[in-house]
Design a protein around this motif. Structure first.
Motif, PDB file in Angstrom:
ATOM      1  N   SER A   9       0.857  -1.188   0.000  1.00 48.24           N
ATOM      2  CA  SER A   9       0.000   0.000   0.000  1.00 48.24           C
ATOM      3  C   SER A   9       0.886   1.229   0.000  1.00 48.24           C
ATOM      4  O   SER A   9       1.622   1.466   0.944  1.00 48.24           O
ATOM      5  N   LYS A  10       0.836   2.002  -1.084  1.00 48.24           N
ATOM      6  CA  LYS A  10       1.733   3.160  -1.198  1.00 48.24           C
ATOM      7  C   LYS A  10       1.183   4.352  -0.432  1.00 48.24           C
ATOM      8  O   LYS A  10       1.931   5.108   0.154  1.00 48.24           O
ATOM      9  N   THR A  11      -0.136   4.544  -0.486  1.00 47.69           N
ATOM     10  CA  THR A  11      -0.713   5.764   0.098  1.00 47.69           C
ATOM     11  C   THR A  11      -1.731   5.455   1.203  1.00 47.69           C
ATOM     12  O   THR A  11      -2.449   6.347   1.637  1.00 47.69           O
ATOM     13  N   GLY A  12      -1.806   4.188   1.627  1.00 48.00           N
ATOM     14  CA  GLY A  12      -2.601   3.856   2.810  1.00 48.00           C
ATOM     15  C   GLY A  12      -3.987   3.302   2.545  1.00 48.00           C
ATOM     16  O   GLY A  12      -4.646   2.823   3.473  1.00 48.00           O
ATOM     17  N   ASN A  13      -4.471   3.348   1.298  1.00 43.96           N
ATOM     18  CA  ASN A  13      -5.837   2.858   1.027  1.00 43.96           C
ATOM     19  C   ASN A  13      -5.967   1.361   1.308  1.00 43.96           C
ATOM     20  O   ASN A  13      -6.867   0.919   2.016  1.00 43.96           O
ATOM     21  N   THR A  14      -5.071   0.592   0.724  1.00 42.00           N
ATOM     22  CA  THR A  14      -5.149  -0.867   0.861  1.00 42.00           C
ATOM     23  C   THR A  14      -4.818  -1.275   2.297  1.00 42.00           C
ATOM     24  O   THR A  14      -5.375  -2.243   2.819  1.00 42.00           O
ATOM     25  N   TRP A  44      -2.345  -2.422  -3.936  1.00 43.85           N
ATOM     26  CA  TRP A  44      -2.895  -1.348  -4.754  1.00 43.85           C
ATOM     27  C   TRP A  44      -2.805  -1.793  -6.209  1.00 43.85           C
ATOM     28  O   TRP A  44      -2.066  -2.755  -6.522  1.00 43.85           O
ATOM     29  N   THR A  45      -3.548  -1.157  -7.083  1.00 43.18           N
ATOM     30  CA  THR A  45      -3.565  -1.551  -8.489  1.00 43.18           C
ATOM     31  C   THR A  45      -2.566  -0.721  -9.281  1.00 43.18           C
ATOM     32  O   THR A  45      -2.626   0.512  -9.288  1.00 43.18           O
ATOM     33  N   LYS A  47      -1.168  -0.330 -13.005  1.00 46.37           N
ATOM     34  CA  LYS A  47      -1.367  -0.659 -14.435  1.00 46.37           C
ATOM     35  C   LYS A  47      -2.245  -1.902 -14.596  1.00 46.37           C
ATOM     36  O   LYS A  47      -1.916  -2.821 -15.346  1.00 46.37           O
ATOM     37  N   GLY A  48      -3.348  -1.915 -13.879  1.00 44.86           N
ATOM     38  CA  GLY A  48      -4.332  -2.983 -14.046  1.00 44.86           C
ATOM     39  C   GLY A  48      -4.031  -4.275 -13.312  1.00 44.86           C
ATOM     40  O   GLY A  48      -4.800  -5.231 -13.413  1.00 44.86           O
ATOM     41  N   THR A  71      -7.263  -2.220  -3.726  1.00 44.20           N
ATOM     42  CA  THR A  71      -7.982  -0.989  -4.072  1.00 44.20           C
ATOM     43  C   THR A  71      -7.472  -0.510  -5.421  1.00 44.20           C
ATOM     44  O   THR A  71      -6.339  -0.796  -5.809  1.00 44.20           O
ATOM     45  N   CYS A  72      -8.333   0.195  -6.133  1.00 41.98           N
ATOM     46  CA  CYS A  72      -7.932   0.737  -7.432  1.00 41.98           C
ATOM     47  C   CYS A  72      -8.569   2.111  -7.617  1.00 41.98           C
ATOM     48  O   CYS A  72      -9.590   2.429  -7.001  1.00 41.98           O
ATOM     49  N   GLY A  73      -7.946   2.919  -8.433  1.00 44.84           N
ATOM     50  CA  GLY A  73      -8.422   4.291  -8.608  1.00 44.84           C
ATOM     51  C   GLY A  73      -9.700   4.383  -9.420  1.00 44.84           C
ATOM     52  O   GLY A  73     -10.539   5.259  -9.193  1.00 44.84           O
ATOM     53  N   PHE A  74      -9.850   3.461 -10.349  1.00 46.33           N
ATOM     54  CA  PHE A  74     -11.004   3.509 -11.240  1.00 46.33           C
ATOM     55  C   PHE A  74     -12.175   2.809 -10.565  1.00 46.33           C
ATOM     56  O   PHE A  74     -12.103   1.612 -10.279  1.00 46.33           O
ATOM     57  N   TYR A  80     -14.756  -4.074 -13.804  1.00 51.49           N
ATOM     58  CA  TYR A  80     -13.344  -3.666 -13.748  1.00 51.49           C
ATOM     59  C   TYR A  80     -12.659  -4.265 -12.528  1.00 51.49           C
ATOM     60  O   TYR A  80     -11.545  -4.783 -12.628  1.00 51.49           O
ATOM     61  N   GLY A 106     -10.081   3.358  -4.398  1.00 50.31           N
ATOM     62  CA  GLY A 106      -9.190   4.034  -3.456  1.00 50.31           C
ATOM     63  C   GLY A 106      -8.818   5.405  -3.995  1.00 50.31           C
ATOM     64  O   GLY A 106      -8.541   5.562  -5.188  1.00 50.31           O
TER      65      GLY A 106
HETATM   66  C1  LIG Z   1       1.732   4.358 -10.921  1.00 50.90           C
HETATM   67  C2  LIG Z   1       0.277   4.121 -10.598  1.00 50.90           C
HETATM   68  C3  LIG Z   1      -0.462   3.283 -11.428  1.00 50.90           C
HETATM   69  C4  LIG Z   1      -1.825   3.061 -11.170  1.00 50.90           C
HETATM   70  N1  LIG Z   1      -2.536   2.248 -12.013  1.00 50.90           N
HETATM   71  C5  LIG Z   1      -3.852   2.073 -11.789  1.00 50.90           C
HETATM   72  C6  LIG Z   1      -4.631   1.248 -12.666  1.00 50.90           C
HETATM   73  O1  LIG Z   1      -4.149   0.684 -13.626  1.00 50.90           O
HETATM   74  N2  LIG Z   1      -5.954   1.134 -12.414  1.00 50.90           N
HETATM   75  C7  LIG Z   1      -6.565   1.737 -11.366  1.00 50.90           C
HETATM   76  O2  LIG Z   1      -7.790   1.593 -11.199  1.00 50.90           O
HETATM   77  N3  LIG Z   1      -5.851   2.499 -10.491  1.00 50.90           N
HETATM   78  C8  LIG Z   1      -4.516   2.683 -10.670  1.00 50.90           C
HETATM   79  N4  LIG Z   1      -3.793   3.442  -9.791  1.00 50.90           N
HETATM   80  C9  LIG Z   1      -4.470   3.997  -8.588  1.00 50.90           C
HETATM   81  C10 LIG Z   1      -4.169   3.219  -7.296  1.00 50.90           C
HETATM   82  O3  LIG Z   1      -4.183   1.826  -7.504  1.00 50.90           O
HETATM   83  C11 LIG Z   1      -5.220   3.537  -6.219  1.00 50.90           C
HETATM   84  O4  LIG Z   1      -5.234   4.913  -5.906  1.00 50.90           O
HETATM   85  C12 LIG Z   1      -5.013   2.708  -4.960  1.00 50.90           C
HETATM   86  O5  LIG Z   1      -6.147   2.850  -4.116  1.00 50.90           O
HETATM   87  C13 LIG Z   1      -3.784   3.113  -4.167  1.00 50.90           C
HETATM   88  O6  LIG Z   1      -3.718   2.265  -3.034  1.00 50.90           O
HETATM   89  P1  LIG Z   1      -2.704   2.486  -1.811  1.00 50.90           P
HETATM   90  O7  LIG Z   1      -3.136   3.746  -1.093  1.00 50.90           O
HETATM   91  O8  LIG Z   1      -2.890   1.268  -0.986  1.00 50.90           O
HETATM   92  O9  LIG Z   1      -1.323   2.614  -2.365  1.00 50.90           O
HETATM   93  C14 LIG Z   1      -2.461   3.685 -10.050  1.00 50.90           C
HETATM   94  C15 LIG Z   1      -1.688   4.521  -9.200  1.00 50.90           C
HETATM   95  C16 LIG Z   1      -0.351   4.749  -9.471  1.00 50.90           C
HETATM   96  C17 LIG Z   1       0.445   5.648  -8.551  1.00 50.90           C
END
Ligand SMILES: Cc1cc2nc3c(=O)[nH]c(=O)nc-3n(C[C@H](O)[C@H](O)[C@H](O)COP(=O)(O)O)c2cc1C
Length: 157
Positions: A9-14, A44-45, A47-48, A71-74, A80, A106
């Motif tokens: 988890s880079k930013t804490g979401n996961t 965390w996600t 690149k998919g 968690t993923c951003g999308f 998805y 996330g």
């Molecule tokens: C380099 C990078 C690539 C990412 N690729 C994707 C992606 O392919 N699909 C997606 O839905 N989110 C993507 N994200 C968003 C993160 O997966 C998302 O914000 C996640 O909740 C971060 O979790 P963390 O706080 O545990 O690190 C990406 C983020 C970064 C920084």
């Protein structure tokens, strides 16, 4: 029940999901993968798919029951989430048994929104929906996400 958590988890979401798992399963049961009845593998996600930094941890999952989470951003699309979880599952070694899985949205760092806003000046059709997605992601994982995660985890026990 003994369990182990492997989480990137880079930013804490996961990490929020991992923390809820500890609350559900009890701090006392957590230990090394070798002794675990259940391994929770979270990412965390990127690149998919799963964070490639987890690759070194995966061979020890042979013969283990694994609960996948992330968690993923999308957001907003179970299809998805399922695609990403399929990618996570495909990264596991043969002989690891997936007993449950969970994915939710996330939130992303503010720099991402700033980039989208700049890009939207040139390509609004593409980037305005991405700004909307960014704004919807703020605050996630939220209390409802964590409850849904807990339900999925309990269903796998
Ligand atoms: C380099 C990078 C690539 C990412 N690729 C994707 C992606 O392919 N699909 C997606 O839905 N989110 C993507 N994200 C968003 C993160 O997966 C998302 O914000 C996640 O909740 C971060 O979790 P963390 O706080 O545990 O690190 C990406 C983020 C970064 C920084």
């Amino acid at each position: 029940m003994s369990y182990a958590i492997i989480c990137s988890s880079k930013t804490g979401n996961t990490e929020k999901l991992a923390q809820r798992a500890r609350e559900v399963l009890g701090e006392k049961g957590e230990g090394p993968v070798a002794d675990a009845d259940l391994v929770l593998l979270g990412s965390w996600t990127d690149k998919g798919g799963m964070d490639p930094a987890l690759a070194d941890s995966l061979p020890q999952l042979v013969g283990k029951r694994v609960f996948l989470f992330g968690t993923c951003g999308f957001g907003g699309s179970q299809a998805y989430y399922d695609r990403v979880l399929d990618r996570f599952a495909a990264a596991l070694p043969e002989g690891a048994q997936v007993v449950g899985r969970f994915m939710c949205q996330g939130q992303m760092p503010p720099a991402v929104r700033e980039r989208y806003v700049k890009m939207a000046e040139h390509d609004p059709k593409k980037f305005e929906p991405m700004i909307e997605n960014y704004d919807r992601a703020l605050g996630h994982p939220d209390a409802a996400d964590l409850d849904a995660f807990e339900e999925a985890l309990r269903g796998a026990l």
